[in-house]
Design a protein around this motif. Structure first.
Motif, PDB file in Angstrom:
ATOM      1  N   ASP A  45      27.922  16.935  -9.995  1.00 49.25           N
ATOM      2  CA  ASP A  45      27.121  15.923 -10.683  1.00 49.25           C
ATOM      3  C   ASP A  45      27.458  14.534 -10.158  1.00 49.25           C
ATOM      4  OD1 ASP A  45      25.320  15.046 -12.935  1.00 49.25           O
ATOM      5  OD2 ASP A  45      27.180  14.078 -13.578  1.00 49.25           O
ATOM      6  N   ARG A  46      28.740  14.256  -9.967  1.00 47.54           N
ATOM      7  CA  ARG A  46      29.145  12.952  -9.435  1.00 47.54           C
ATOM      8  C   ARG A  46      28.632  12.750  -8.009  1.00 47.54           C
ATOM      9  NH1 ARG A  46      35.508  12.527 -11.493  1.00 47.54           N
ATOM     10  NH2 ARG A  46      35.030  12.589 -13.737  1.00 47.54           N
ATOM     11  N   LEU A  47      28.721  13.792  -7.186  1.00 50.52           N
ATOM     12  CA  LEU A  47      28.283  13.664  -5.802  1.00 50.52           C
ATOM     13  C   LEU A  47      26.778  13.428  -5.705  1.00 50.52           C
ATOM     14  CD1 LEU A  47      30.458  16.417  -4.072  1.00 50.52           C
ATOM     15  CD2 LEU A  47      30.479  13.978  -3.535  1.00 50.52           C
ATOM     16  N   THR A  48      25.990  14.157  -6.478  1.00 49.73           N
ATOM     17  CA  THR A  48      24.539  13.996  -6.373  1.00 49.73           C
ATOM     18  C   THR A  48      24.073  12.660  -6.939  1.00 49.73           C
ATOM     19  OG1 THR A  48      24.291  15.279  -8.419  1.00 49.73           O
ATOM     20  CG2 THR A  48      24.049  16.463  -6.353  1.00 49.73           C
ATOM     21  N   ARG A  49      24.843  12.086  -7.871  1.00 47.74           N
ATOM     22  CA  ARG A  49      24.487  10.756  -8.382  1.00 47.74           C
ATOM     23  C   ARG A  49      24.987   9.640  -7.472  1.00 47.74           C
ATOM     24  NH1 ARG A  49      26.969   9.510 -12.754  1.00 47.74           N
ATOM     25  NH2 ARG A  49      28.185  11.381 -13.187  1.00 47.74           N
ATOM     26  N   TYR A  50      25.859   9.960  -6.540  1.00 45.94           N
ATOM     27  CA  TYR A  50      26.432   8.980  -5.611  1.00 45.94           C
ATOM     28  C   TYR A  50      25.714   9.036  -4.264  1.00 45.94           C
ATOM     29  CZ  TYR A  50      30.323   6.783  -2.938  1.00 45.94           C
ATOM     30  OH  TYR A  50      31.117   5.990  -2.142  1.00 45.94           O
ATOM     31  N   VAL A  51      25.610  10.223  -3.676  1.00 43.92           N
ATOM     32  CA  VAL A  51      25.005  10.413  -2.354  1.00 43.92           C
ATOM     33  C   VAL A  51      23.528  10.735  -2.558  1.00 43.92           C
ATOM     34  CG1 VAL A  51      25.187  11.613  -0.154  1.00 43.92           C
ATOM     35  CG2 VAL A  51      27.237  11.257  -1.549  1.00 43.92           C
ATOM     36  N   ALA A  52      22.754   9.733  -2.900  1.00 45.02           N
ATOM     37  CA  ALA A  52      21.375   9.944  -3.329  1.00 45.02           C
ATOM     38  C   ALA A  52      20.338   9.520  -2.292  1.00 45.02           C
ATOM     39  CB  ALA A  52      21.124   9.169  -4.631  1.00 45.02           C
ATOM     40  N   PHE A  53      20.761   8.969  -1.149  1.00 45.48           N
ATOM     41  CA  PHE A  53      19.807   8.437  -0.173  1.00 45.48           C
ATOM     42  C   PHE A  53      19.981   9.027   1.231  1.00 45.48           C
ATOM     43  CE2 PHE A  53      20.222   5.241  -3.486  1.00 45.48           C
ATOM     44  CZ  PHE A  53      18.899   4.900  -3.737  1.00 45.48           C
ATOM     45  N   THR A  54      21.202   9.228   1.668  1.00 44.65           N
ATOM     46  CA  THR A  54      21.446   9.538   3.083  1.00 44.65           C
ATOM     47  C   THR A  54      21.021  10.928   3.543  1.00 44.65           C
ATOM     48  OG1 THR A  54      23.744  10.101   2.499  1.00 44.65           O
ATOM     49  CG2 THR A  54      23.317   7.862   3.336  1.00 44.65           C
ATOM     50  N   PRO A  55      21.049  12.007   2.720  1.00 48.69           N
ATOM     51  CA  PRO A  55      20.773  13.345   3.259  1.00 48.69           C
ATOM     52  C   PRO A  55      19.381  13.524   3.850  1.00 48.69           C
ATOM     53  CG  PRO A  55      21.951  13.539   1.180  1.00 48.69           C
ATOM     54  CD  PRO A  55      21.555  12.096   1.321  1.00 48.69           C
ATOM     55  N   VAL A  56      18.411  12.726   3.410  1.00 48.91           N
ATOM     56  CA  VAL A  56      17.048  12.864   3.938  1.00 48.91           C
ATOM     57  C   VAL A  56      17.035  12.756   5.456  1.00 48.91           C
ATOM     58  CG1 VAL A  56      14.796  11.699   4.070  1.00 48.91           C
ATOM     59  CG2 VAL A  56      15.868  12.120   1.843  1.00 48.91           C
ATOM     60  N   ASN A  57      17.777  11.805   6.001  1.00 40.79           N
ATOM     61  CA  ASN A  57      17.790  11.602   7.449  1.00 40.79           C
ATOM     62  C   ASN A  57      18.405  12.785   8.181  1.00 40.79           C
ATOM     63  OD1 ASN A  57      17.985   8.883   5.992  1.00 40.79           O
ATOM     64  ND2 ASN A  57      17.293   8.259   8.018  1.00 40.79           N
ATOM     65  N   ASN A  58      19.362  13.461   7.559  1.00 41.00           N
ATOM     66  CA  ASN A  58      19.981  14.613   8.203  1.00 41.00           C
ATOM     67  C   ASN A  58      19.035  15.804   8.257  1.00 41.00           C
ATOM     68  OD1 ASN A  58      22.310  13.064   6.590  1.00 41.00           O
ATOM     69  ND2 ASN A  58      23.130  13.867   8.509  1.00 41.00           N
ATOM     70  N   VAL A  59      18.367  16.066   7.146  1.00 33.63           N
ATOM     71  CA  VAL A  59      17.451  17.199   7.105  1.00 33.63           C
ATOM     72  C   VAL A  59      16.241  16.938   8.001  1.00 33.63           C
ATOM     73  CG1 VAL A  59      15.967  18.601   5.631  1.00 33.63           C
ATOM     74  CG2 VAL A  59      18.213  17.864   4.800  1.00 33.63           C
ATOM     75  N   ALA A  60      15.678  15.746   7.919  1.00 28.61           N
ATOM     76  CA  ALA A  60      14.490  15.407   8.706  1.00 28.61           C
ATOM     77  C   ALA A  60      14.820  15.087  10.155  1.00 28.61           C
ATOM     78  CB  ALA A  60      13.759  14.237   8.072  1.00 28.61           C
ATOM     79  N   GLY A  61      16.052  14.678  10.425  1.00 26.50           N
ATOM     80  CA  GLY A  61      16.465  14.377  11.795  1.00 26.50           C
ATOM     81  C   GLY A  61      16.247  12.944  12.230  1.00 26.50           C
ATOM     82  N   GLY A  62      15.787  12.072  11.334  1.00 24.82           N
ATOM     83  CA  GLY A  62      15.509  10.692  11.715  1.00 24.82           C
ATOM     84  C   GLY A  62      16.747   9.821  11.747  1.00 24.82           C
ATOM     85  N   PRO A  63      16.678   8.675  12.437  1.00 27.60           N
ATOM     86  CA  PRO A  63      17.833   7.788  12.534  1.00 27.60           C
ATOM     87  C   PRO A  63      17.990   6.919  11.293  1.00 27.60           C
ATOM     88  CG  PRO A  63      16.004   6.820  13.718  1.00 27.60           C
ATOM     89  CD  PRO A  63      15.525   8.165  13.219  1.00 27.60           C
TER      90      PRO A  63
END
Length: 467
Positions: free
Chosen positions: A402-420
């Motif tokens: 719960d703490r991680l998902t409320r903290y790391v809420a923006f960055t994973p999109v770029n990893n999954v999609a592959g964008g910079p």
């Protein structure tokens, strides 16, 4: 422990120079690489006891490559992260589940990294298999933040961030599978660019997975160091499927349309972070860009799917550890986060085909964002850097997730999609901890991000820890 800033800046061969300046001094004959290495080793000794950033040292034998001799960053001391093989040094991946043994050969990315001319002094610490957003461990001492040692240095490239922010070296290797370059950059007041998937040599481990999340890069104190590294790495190996990058040397002249995202669909951004992001938006408008509210088309389902895939990675590590990592691998020694992710994946296994199908669609969804905007501005993290212990792998798993998902809420999109995406040290929170902002662009548009970052850096130079 005192909470005073910890840094090693001194009147020595390194001074307060960035990597580009040091390489220029080497080329001019003003200093030699041995002097720079000696100064970095002395600095590491001054901060290591307080910050604990180093996993393995090779101070008596810095690693260089023949290809790197005379390269753009020739002679500049650095470190590799301890999840990439460097021949002769152990690769521990932050885990107590197996004995770390010396690697027999370099990873392909290591060769690309050394080809820039950098001299590797050792390897930096990361949380177990890079799965956490703080460099903390089940039994070992954590890596601490140079700006405030009671707080996290971020992760997974936390050791690298602590070394660069504290002045031991101006640049260090990092990699990013969910924010692991950009998160520690935000926590420690650094520049951290996650390149487009495929821009650099493919990471050996992640390249075998159904979706390749991980991209290698660097953490630096200046935009020009990040730009110089990418240009030097491109000389070793370029990807013909992506636009050539070359050396970016300053702000661009285009007036950009920038989408402003302050809150994530899964987390509301805290006050200090919101203030820094909105101030950055105002600065970009003053520089002549058009900034307007935007929304990311990734909601709670994306977040759940990403966590499920994170669990798949933990399960794969546990299931194949003896075969692919080390015969001495013991799954029973994995930390609470890895174990919890593994068990969650096992419980949710029937969801896996749908998870993979939806995550693979993310690249196309991401690309459509940039039909109407050149860049997206957002926070790196939904709240300011937490204290040590908040994200410890010893926290109850459900609470930790719960703490991680409320903290790391923006960055994973770029990893999954592959964008910079690039994290920039745009401000600070009460108490002095850095706060980062995040800029995203379409695939292959690192030049655009670097030009915009150069403009922000010139408009208001980053805070320096030694000041």
């Amino acid at each position: 422990m005192t909470d005073e800033r910890v840094h090693a800046f001194a009147d020595d061969a390194l001074g307060a120079h960035d990597a580009v300046a040091l390489a220029a001094l080497v080329r001019a004959g003003t200093v030699n690489p041995r002097e720079l290495v000696g100064a970095a080793v002395d600095r590491a000794a001054r901060v290591d006891g307080a910050l604990l950033p180093v996993a393995h040292a090779s101070y008596d034998r810095p690693r260089i490559s023949r290809e790197g001799i005379g390269g753009p960053l020739w002679g500049v001391p650095t470190y590799l992260k301890d999840n990439v093989d460097l021949r002769g040094l152990p690769t521990g991946m932050g885990s107590e589940a197996f004995p770390a043994r010396p690697a027999r050969r370099n990873a392909r990315f290591t060769d690309q990294f050394l080809a820039t001319g950098l001299a590797v002094l050792g390897k930096t610490r990361l949380p177990e298999f890079g799965l956490n957003a703080s460099t903390e461990f089940a039994t070992a001492q954590p890596v601490r933040n140079p700006w405030k040692p009671s707080h996290s240095a971020g992760a997974s490239s936390g050791g690298a961030a602590a070394l660069v922010a504290s002045g031991v070296v101006p640049i260090a290797h990092a990699n990013d599978g969910g924010g692991s370059i950009r998160i520690p950059a935000a926590c420690c007041g650094l520049v951290g660019l996650k390149p487009t998937r495929g821009r650099l040599v493919t990471n050996a481990q992640s390249g075998k997975l159904p979706i390749d999340l991980v991209t290698d890069g660097v953490l630096t104190r200046s935009v020009r160091d990040t730009a110089a590294f990418l240009a030097a790495a491109e000389r070793h190996r370029s990807n013909p499927a992506l636009p050539p990058l070359g050396l970016v040397e300053g702000p661009g002249e285009r007036r950009l349309r920038i989408g402003l995202v302050v809150d994530s669909p899964t987390a509301r951004t805290d006050g200090p972070t919101r203030r820094v992001v909105e101030e950055t938006a105002a600065r970009l408008e003053a520089m002549g860009h058009l900034v307007e509210p935007a929304a990311l088309p990734f909601g709670e389902e994306f977040s759940r799917d990403f966590v499920s895939y994170w669990g798949y990675i933990a399960w794969a590590v546990a299931a194949t550890g003896r075969l692919l990592i080390d015969p001495g691998f013991r799954a029973g020694r994995l930390d609470g986060l890895t174990t919890g992710l593994r068990r969650r994946f096992q419980a949710e296994f029937p969801r896996t085909p749908g998870v993979l199908r939806r995550l693979r669609r993310a690249e196309g969804v991401y690309a459509r964002i940039f039909r109407t905007h050149d860049v997206i501005l957002s926070p790196v993290l939904a709240h300011t850097t937490p204290p040590i212990g908040h994200l410890s792998p010893n926290v109850d798993f459900d609470e930790l997730m719960d703490r991680l998902t409320r903290y790391v809420a923006f960055t994973p999109v770029n990893n999954v999609a592959g964008g910079p995406g690039i994290a920039l040290p745009a401000g600070s929170a009460p108490g002095g901890l850095p706060v980062g902002v995040h800029l995203s662009a379409a695939h292959g548009q690192e030049r655009l991000l670097l030009e915009l970052a150069f403009g922000l850096e010139a408009d208001r130079p980053w805070r320096r820890i030694q000041d």
